[in-house]
Design a protein around this motif. Structure first.
Motif, PDB file in Angstrom:
ATOM      1  N   ARG A 125       0.820  -1.216   0.000  1.00  0.00           N
ATOM      2  CA  ARG A 125       0.000   0.000   0.000  1.00  0.00           C
ATOM      3  C   ARG A 125       0.854   1.267   0.000  1.00  0.00           C
ATOM      4  O   ARG A 125       0.317   2.384   0.032  1.00  0.00           O
ATOM      5  N   GLU A 126       2.164   1.117  -0.010  1.00  0.00           N
ATOM      6  CA  GLU A 126       3.042   2.284   0.026  1.00  0.00           C
ATOM      7  C   GLU A 126       2.953   3.114  -1.249  1.00  0.00           C
ATOM      8  O   GLU A 126       3.017   4.337  -1.215  1.00  0.00           O
ATOM      9  N   LYS A 127       2.838   2.427  -2.387  1.00  0.00           N
ATOM     10  CA  LYS A 127       2.769   3.111  -3.670  1.00  0.00           C
ATOM     11  C   LYS A 127       2.171   2.164  -4.699  1.00  0.00           C
ATOM     12  O   LYS A 127       2.068   0.948  -4.455  1.00  0.00           O
ATOM     13  N   PRO A 128       1.728   2.682  -5.848  1.00  0.00           N
ATOM     14  CA  PRO A 128       1.152   1.802  -6.872  1.00  0.00           C
ATOM     15  C   PRO A 128       2.147   0.701  -7.263  1.00  0.00           C
ATOM     16  O   PRO A 128       3.364   0.921  -7.290  1.00  0.00           O
ATOM     17  N   PHE A 129       1.629  -0.497  -7.570  1.00  0.00           N
ATOM     18  CA  PHE A 129       2.498  -1.590  -7.998  1.00  0.00           C
ATOM     19  C   PHE A 129       1.871  -2.311  -9.189  1.00  0.00           C
ATOM     20  O   PHE A 129       0.660  -2.260  -9.405  1.00  0.00           O
ATOM     21  N   SER A 130       2.727  -2.957  -9.939  1.00  0.00           N
ATOM     22  CA  SER A 130       2.296  -3.730 -11.104  1.00  0.00           C
ATOM     23  C   SER A 130       3.008  -5.070 -11.078  1.00  0.00           C
ATOM     24  O   SER A 130       3.936  -5.287 -10.294  1.00  0.00           O
ATOM     25  N   LEU A 131       2.591  -5.977 -11.966  1.00  0.00           N
ATOM     26  CA  LEU A 131       3.144  -7.331 -11.999  1.00  0.00           C
ATOM     27  C   LEU A 131       3.657  -7.640 -13.397  1.00  0.00           C
ATOM     28  O   LEU A 131       3.064  -7.235 -14.393  1.00  0.00           O
ATOM     29  N   PHE A 132       4.748  -8.404 -13.444  1.00  0.00           N
ATOM     30  CA  PHE A 132       5.265  -8.921 -14.722  1.00  0.00           C
ATOM     31  C   PHE A 132       5.683 -10.364 -14.515  1.00  0.00           C
ATOM     32  O   PHE A 132       6.337 -10.699 -13.520  1.00  0.00           O
ATOM     33  N   GLY A 133       5.310 -11.226 -15.464  1.00  0.00           N
ATOM     34  CA  GLY A 133       5.745 -12.615 -15.392  1.00  0.00           C
ATOM     35  C   GLY A 133       5.802 -13.248 -16.762  1.00  0.00           C
ATOM     36  O   GLY A 133       4.935 -12.997 -17.607  1.00  0.00           O
ATOM     37  N   HIS A 134       6.822 -14.054 -16.977  1.00  0.00           N
ATOM     38  CA  HIS A 134       6.987 -14.768 -18.243  1.00  0.00           C
ATOM     39  C   HIS A 134       6.831 -16.266 -18.007  1.00  0.00           C
ATOM     40  O   HIS A 134       7.435 -16.821 -17.088  1.00  0.00           O
ATOM     41  N   SER A 135       5.998 -16.929 -18.819  1.00  0.00           N
ATOM     42  CA  SER A 135       5.813 -18.374 -18.777  1.00  0.00           C
ATOM     43  C   SER A 135       5.306 -18.807 -17.388  1.00  0.00           C
ATOM     44  O   SER A 135       4.226 -18.410 -16.981  1.00  0.00           O
ATOM     45  N   PHE A 136       6.059 -19.605 -16.655  1.00  0.00           N
ATOM     46  CA  PHE A 136       5.689 -19.957 -15.283  1.00  0.00           C
ATOM     47  C   PHE A 136       5.413 -18.702 -14.455  1.00  0.00           C
ATOM     48  O   PHE A 136       4.513 -18.667 -13.614  1.00  0.00           O
ATOM     49  N   GLY A 137       6.178 -17.643 -14.723  1.00  0.00           N
ATOM     50  CA  GLY A 137       5.982 -16.387 -14.016  1.00  0.00           C
ATOM     51  C   GLY A 137       4.640 -15.749 -14.298  1.00  0.00           C
ATOM     52  O   GLY A 137       4.062 -15.077 -13.435  1.00  0.00           O
ATOM     53  N   ALA A 138       4.119 -15.946 -15.518  1.00  0.00           N
ATOM     54  CA  ALA A 138       2.794 -15.411 -15.844  1.00  0.00           C
ATOM     55  C   ALA A 138       1.719 -16.116 -15.016  1.00  0.00           C
ATOM     56  O   ALA A 138       0.778 -15.478 -14.521  1.00  0.00           O
ATOM     57  N   MET A 139       1.847 -17.431 -14.876  1.00  0.00           N
ATOM     58  CA  MET A 139       0.913 -18.187 -14.033  1.00  0.00           C
ATOM     59  C   MET A 139       1.007 -17.717 -12.578  1.00  0.00           C
ATOM     60  O   MET A 139      -0.015 -17.574 -11.891  1.00  0.00           O
ATOM     61  N   SER A 140       2.234 -17.475 -12.120  1.00  0.00           N
ATOM     62  CA  SER A 140       2.432 -17.003 -10.746  1.00  0.00           C
ATOM     63  C   SER A 140       1.794 -15.632 -10.556  1.00  0.00           C
ATOM     64  O   SER A 140       1.192 -15.360  -9.506  1.00  0.00           O
ATOM     65  N   CYS A 141       1.917 -14.760 -11.560  1.00  0.00           N
ATOM     66  CA  CYS A 141       1.290 -13.437 -11.503  1.00  0.00           C
ATOM     67  C   CYS A 141      -0.216 -13.563 -11.325  1.00  0.00           C
ATOM     68  O   CYS A 141      -0.820 -12.862 -10.501  1.00  0.00           O
ATOM     69  N   PHE A 142      -0.821 -14.443 -12.120  1.00  0.00           N
ATOM     70  CA  PHE A 142      -2.267 -14.629 -12.044  1.00  0.00           C
ATOM     71  C   PHE A 142      -2.681 -15.093 -10.652  1.00  0.00           C
ATOM     72  O   PHE A 142      -3.594 -14.530 -10.038  1.00  0.00           O
ATOM     73  N   ALA A 143      -2.010 -16.124 -10.148  1.00  0.00           N
ATOM     74  CA  ALA A 143      -2.361 -16.678  -8.834  1.00  0.00           C
ATOM     75  C   ALA A 143      -2.147 -15.656  -7.730  1.00  0.00           C
ATOM     76  O   ALA A 143      -2.947 -15.549  -6.792  1.00  0.00           O
TER      77      ALA A 143
END
Length: 253
Positions: free
Chosen positions: A79-97
């Motif tokens: 909650r300190e500041k806006p955040f975003s997510l990036f993930g490739h392949s397995f990382g994309a699945m991790s982002c979703f979860a």
């Protein structure tokens, strides 16, 4: 937090944070170095057990373990500041979860999600994909040669493979056993942007749209599965990320 999050450059004045999840078998370094490239964004690269400084720790056995560890570490600062997510392949699945759990359990949402090189976890394309984690080492190495992105000299080095294959297979085991239903309604309202390589196997990128009621875009870039490791493609991705996050930060305020 330093055990799980690799941040090359702390940036108290950054407009937003970019939390990056590694591809299968990957460490935090490829993403952490982005913090030296993007001046306005603070980059948090996730470091999973069984690699880098955590090499002696046992691998996670489920996506739930991945998500719970990262949320536990990051929740106090999200909650300190806006955040975003990036993930490739397995990382994309991790982002979703991660995003799904964060929103449904804690009511927190990123301002943008960037996904790469993967079908949505609930798509038929992904569910019908063959299992790789149970292949023999010889079969596994053959598959890795076909998708590219790993230096041939590394694949030909038995000692290096003894270190490289276990985390890769462990991550593939996690993602292959990860199941989630297609969202009946979007659980996010932020934009979602998908990247992919034109020469990679076809992915069901459009299915990712089901996770958000916000804007949805797809951009194809030249290359195979690890297209994002090409300098020209990396620049396009980082320029895109920077542009969207700087704009989103103004909307957030």
């Amino acid at each position: 937090m330093d055990k799980v999050i690799n941040c090359f450059r702390k940036k108290p004045d950054a407009v937003a944070r970019l939390i990056c999840f590694p591809w299968a078998g990957g460490g935090s370094l490829p993403y952490a170095r982005w913090g030296n490239i993007i001046s306005s964004i603070e980059v948090y690269a996730v470091r999973l057990p069984g690699r880098e400084s955590r090499v002696k720790e046992p691998f996670h056995q489920s996506m739930q373990q991945v998500v719970e560890e990262v949320i536990t570490v990051l929740l106090p600062v999200l909650r300190e500041k806006p955040f975003s997510l990036f993930g490739h392949s397995f990382g994309a699945m991790s982002c979703f979860a991660f995003a799904e759990s964060l929103k449904k359990v804690h009511g927190i949402e990123p301002i943008h999600v960037f996904l790469s090189g993967a079908s949505a976890p609930y798509s038929e394309t992904r569910l019908s994909a063959p299992s790789r984690s149970s292949l023999s080492d010889e079969e596994f190495l053959h598959w890795m040669r076909t998708i590219g992105g790993t230096p041939p000299e590394l694949l030909a080095n038995p000692d290096a493979m003894k270190l490289f294959l276990p985390p890769l297979k462990a991550d593939l085991h996690v993602v292959e056993n990860y199941r989630c239903p297609r969202p009946e309604t979007p659980f996010l309202s932020c934009p979602v942007f998908c990247f992919d390589g034109t020469q990679d196997i076809p992915h069901d990128l459009k299915a990712w749209n089901d996770m958000t009621s916000g804007d949805f875009n797809i951009q194809m870039l030249p290359g195979a599965h690890f297209y994002l490791r090409e300098a020209a493609n990396e620049k396009i991705i980082l320029d895109n990320v920077t542009r969207h996050l700087e704009t989103a930060e103004m909307d957030y305020l």
